[in-house]
Write an enzyme that holds these catalytic residues in place. Structure first.
Site, mmCIF file in Angstrom:
data_model
loop_
_atom_site.group_PDB
_atom_site.id
_atom_site.type_symbol
_atom_site.label_atom_id
_atom_site.label_comp_id
_atom_site.label_asym_id
_atom_site.label_seq_id
_atom_site.Cartn_x
_atom_site.Cartn_y
_atom_site.Cartn_z
ATOM 1 N N TRP A 252 33.730 42.186 -36.114
ATOM 2 C CA TRP A 252 32.765 41.309 -35.443
ATOM 3 C C TRP A 252 32.250 41.857 -34.125
ATOM 4 O O TRP A 252 31.214 41.420 -33.638
ATOM 5 C CB TRP A 252 33.398 39.934 -35.187
ATOM 6 C CG TRP A 252 34.724 39.981 -34.469
ATOM 7 C CD1 TRP A 252 35.965 39.924 -35.039
ATOM 8 C CD2 TRP A 252 34.944 40.107 -33.060
ATOM 9 N NE1 TRP A 252 36.943 40.009 -34.074
ATOM 10 C CE2 TRP A 252 36.345 40.120 -32.848
ATOM 11 C CE3 TRP A 252 34.095 40.203 -31.950
ATOM 12 C CZ2 TRP A 252 36.914 40.235 -31.580
ATOM 13 C CZ3 TRP A 252 34.660 40.324 -30.686
ATOM 14 C CH2 TRP A 252 36.052 40.338 -30.512
ATOM 15 N N ASN A 253 32.965 42.794 -33.492
ATOM 16 C CA ASN A 253 32.605 43.146 -32.117
ATOM 17 C C ASN A 253 31.372 44.045 -31.995
ATOM 18 O O ASN A 253 30.721 44.069 -30.962
ATOM 19 C CB ASN A 253 33.801 43.762 -31.385
ATOM 20 C CG ASN A 253 34.366 44.976 -32.081
ATOM 21 O OD1 ASN A 253 34.131 45.212 -33.257
ATOM 22 N ND2 ASN A 253 35.137 45.764 -31.353
ATOM 23 N N CYS B 24 37.224 48.595 -29.375
ATOM 24 C CA CYS B 24 38.426 49.324 -29.783
ATOM 25 C C CYS B 24 38.697 50.545 -28.921
ATOM 26 O O CYS B 24 39.815 51.057 -28.904
ATOM 27 C CB CYS B 24 38.324 49.730 -31.245
ATOM 28 S SG CYS B 24 36.843 50.672 -31.640
ATOM 29 N N GLU C 35 39.300 53.122 -39.411
ATOM 30 C CA GLU C 35 39.193 53.159 -37.952
ATOM 31 C C GLU C 35 39.900 51.921 -37.448
ATOM 32 O O GLU C 35 39.401 50.797 -37.555
ATOM 33 C CB GLU C 35 37.729 53.182 -37.516
ATOM 34 C CG GLU C 35 37.573 53.535 -36.042
ATOM 35 C CD GLU C 35 36.949 52.421 -35.228
ATOM 36 O OE1 GLU C 35 37.668 51.891 -34.356
ATOM 37 O OE2 GLU C 35 35.783 52.096 -35.446
ATOM 38 N N LEU C 36 41.115 52.117 -36.920
ATOM 39 C CA LEU C 36 42.025 51.009 -36.650
ATOM 40 C C LEU C 36 42.189 50.760 -35.147
ATOM 41 O O LEU C 36 41.359 51.149 -34.346
ATOM 42 C CB LEU C 36 43.363 51.280 -37.334
ATOM 43 C CG LEU C 36 43.250 51.615 -38.838
ATOM 44 C CD1 LEU C 36 44.621 51.907 -39.428
ATOM 45 C CD2 LEU C 36 42.555 50.499 -39.599
ATOM 46 N N LYS D 221 30.931 44.020 -46.572
ATOM 47 C CA LYS D 221 31.643 42.763 -46.326
ATOM 48 C C LYS D 221 31.791 42.598 -44.811
ATOM 49 O O LYS D 221 32.678 43.162 -44.189
ATOM 50 C CB LYS D 221 33.029 42.786 -46.995
ATOM 51 C CG LYS D 221 34.008 41.696 -46.519
ATOM 52 C CD LYS D 221 33.485 40.295 -46.775
ATOM 53 C CE LYS D 221 34.486 39.245 -46.289
ATOM 54 N NZ LYS D 221 34.458 39.037 -44.823
ATOM 55 N N PRO D 222 30.897 41.813 -44.179
ATOM 56 C CA PRO D 222 31.019 41.581 -42.737
ATOM 57 C C PRO D 222 32.047 40.489 -42.452
ATOM 58 O O PRO D 222 32.456 39.758 -43.361
ATOM 59 C CB PRO D 222 29.603 41.128 -42.353
ATOM 60 C CG PRO D 222 29.116 40.416 -43.575
ATOM 61 C CD PRO D 222 29.734 41.119 -44.755
ATOM 62 N N GLU E 68 47.135 45.915 -27.057
ATOM 63 C CA GLU E 68 45.698 45.918 -26.795
ATOM 64 C C GLU E 68 45.262 44.518 -26.372
ATOM 65 O O GLU E 68 45.463 43.552 -27.102
ATOM 66 C CB GLU E 68 44.952 46.352 -28.057
ATOM 67 C CG GLU E 68 43.469 46.570 -27.869
ATOM 68 C CD GLU E 68 42.807 47.099 -29.130
ATOM 69 O OE1 GLU E 68 41.773 47.789 -29.006
ATOM 70 O OE2 GLU E 68 43.309 46.833 -30.240
ATOM 71 N N GLY F 253 38.881 47.856 -38.140
ATOM 72 C CA GLY F 253 39.581 46.626 -37.787
ATOM 73 C C GLY F 253 40.988 46.900 -37.303
ATOM 74 O O GLY F 253 41.300 48.008 -36.844
ATOM 75 N N SER F 254 41.845 45.919 -37.436
ATOM 76 C CA SER F 254 43.200 46.021 -36.900
ATOM 77 C C SER F 254 44.062 46.970 -37.724
ATOM 78 O O SER F 254 43.851 47.153 -38.932
ATOM 79 C CB SER F 254 43.856 44.637 -36.868
ATOM 80 O OG SER F 254 44.177 44.209 -38.183
#
Length: 474
Positions: free
Chosen positions: A147-148, A280, A246-247, A171-172, A378, A224-225
């Site tokens: 979302w960011n 991130c 990309e975490l 898939k947003p 974080e 995401g996470s």
């Protein structure tokens, strides 16, 4: 504003349950989107599968023409996209406009990079042999985005996938689906063939479950996470999917005593307070040499105090709302824990809970240490914790103490010391006197638990290609 799914070149889902999208700055309804389930996901997968062969057979120049049209449309409508982004996500308009430009740059870059997908001929081991290497598209791609950065995290995947010859299913997240829908509307306007681009909004577990189970979907690209990324990696093993991850991050910044303080403070503020600290790669930990510690913190507070918190649609806003209450509570917990354990709050430290919206003041904490949560987790908020160090080696050791390795930052005017820091830091992206290092033409990704693979640059193109070796006896 009711928005639907995009499957096989058609907008569908009128009969499905709807999900509300709220403005985090005031709680107002921005729009609703359809909630896809297993049936809709399977339909998107099948349409992408049908589109794969014809799309992959097009020349790189033909695919680039579609991407060029999409780029032009994004630039033409950048104000509309930016306003929509601010309304559903909260970031200031000036940042949203910057993100649209950044997002479009991936489309432009990969339109050209797709023309530079080269194979090669290998010197043969016998006179009657010819040895070749071919590069071919990996197949149907599913992209799960955060979302960011509602636009850029899509185009960073969309651009190379389409340029390589791969159809893509997007898939947003439930927080910011409207920007994704707008981008897919532009894909439709650009004339992409049916099935080449699909969009699914709704339950992450239902949609992702179908995508991961399908043997038609050959690649998953996720931002995401780390927790969710690990789950997807585990699920991908069932069909041995190609994955790009990309975490999470916990970016450190090391400031040496020879740093240009004006440049340093400007860079740290640009990194930390972008998107209210909800990025991130924003700086989460600042390690400052003891010789300039007091001078640095004083200047940091002076500059940070000028930032304005408010609704992203209001002119002059520097820091918008926190995306949701969970994010707000985590920030508050980190600040309270640090102060309880001895940190000095030099600026801010308080939130604004307005019921339908949460804001947090830009905050500077001095004398933090690694016993505090904020130096181990974080924060994802507008808080700068500062810790004193006595040497370069101490900075490297503390910076590398995290299990994450996405981005790090260093500030020094010494070429030799800077080189030593860069080579010693276990991070995939490093900004040297640069708080904003990301660019479409550069590889982006992390080490350790911060991910697998790279996006952007030539590496970003390789992520959507398979290598085929051919040995010919003539």
């Amino acid at each position: 504003m009711d928005k639907l799914l995009y499957i096989n070149g058609e907008w569908t889902g009128n009969n499905l349950e709807k999900i509300k999208v709220l403005n985090p700055a005031d709680g107002d309804l921005v729009g609703t989107v359809a909630s896809a389930g297993k049936e809709e996901t399977r339909a998107a997968i099948e349409s992408a599968h049908e589109a794969f062969g014809p799309w992959a057979k097009l020349t790189a120049y033909d695919r680039a023409a579609y991407l060029d049209k999409l780029y032009d449309l994004m630039i033409e409508q950048k104000e509309e996209i930016a306003e929509l982004m601010t309304r559903e996500m909260g970031k200031p308009m000036k940042e949203s406009l910057g993100e649209v430009q950044y997002a479009a740059s991936f489309i432009k870059w990969f339109a050209e990079e797709g023309k530079r997908v080269y194979g090669r001929t290998i010197p043969a081991s016998a006179e009657n042999k010819r040895m070749q290497v071919l590069k071919q598209p990996v197949g149907v791609v599913a992209a799960i985005t955060p979302w960011n950065f509602p636009a850029a995290m899509i185009t960073r995947k969309l651009g190379p996938a389409l340029a390589a010859g791969c159809p893509i299913i997007i898939k947003p997240p439930k927080e910011t689906p409207l920007t994704a829908i707008k981008l897919v509307e532009l894909c439709e306007e650009a004339g992409f063939p049916k099935g080449v681009v699909s969009l699914l909004t709704g339950s992450s577990s239902l949609i992702a479950g179908e995508l991961m189970e399908s043997d038609i979907v050959k690649k998953i690209t996720f931002t995401g996470s780390t927790e969710v990324g690990k789950m997807l990696i585990e699920q991908s093993a069932k069909t041995v999917k190609n994955v790009s991850m990309e975490l999470g991050g916990h970016a450190p910044s090391i400031v040496l005593e020879d740093a240009d303080l004006e440049k340093t403070v400007k860079g740290i503020i640009a990194s930390k307070f972008r998107n209210a600290g909800q990025t991130c790669i924003c700086i989460n930990r600042v390690y400052v040499h003891e010789k300039i510690y007091d001078e640095f913190t004083k200047k940091l507070v002076e500059e940070t105090s000028r930032l304005k918190v408010g609704n992203g649609l209001e002119e002059g806003t520097d820091i918008g709302p926190i995306i949701n209450r969970d994010g707000y509570e985590k920030i508050k917990k980190h600040v309270d824990n640090a102060v309880e354990k001895g940190a000095e709050c030099l600026l801010g430290g308080k939130g604004q809970d307005e019921g339908n919206a949460c804001f947090f003041e830009p905050t500077v904490l001095k004398d933090v240490n690694h016993d505090m949560l904020i130096m181990n987790e974080e924060t994802f908020g507008p808080v700068i914790p500062v810790q004193k160090i006595t040497s370069d080696e101490e900075g490297i050791k503390l910076a590398n103490s995290s299990p994450f390795g996405l981005a790090a930052y260093i500030y020094t005017e010494s070429m030799s010391r800077g080189t030593h820091l860069v080579e010693g830091l276990n991070y995939g992206v490093i900004g040297w006197n640069d708080g904003v290092p990301s660019a479409a033409q550069a590889p982006f990704g992390g080490l350790k638990e911060s991910g697998i693979g790279r996006e952007g640059g030539t590496e970003g193109m390789e992520a959507y290609l398979e290598t085929k070796y051919v040995s010919i006896v003539i």
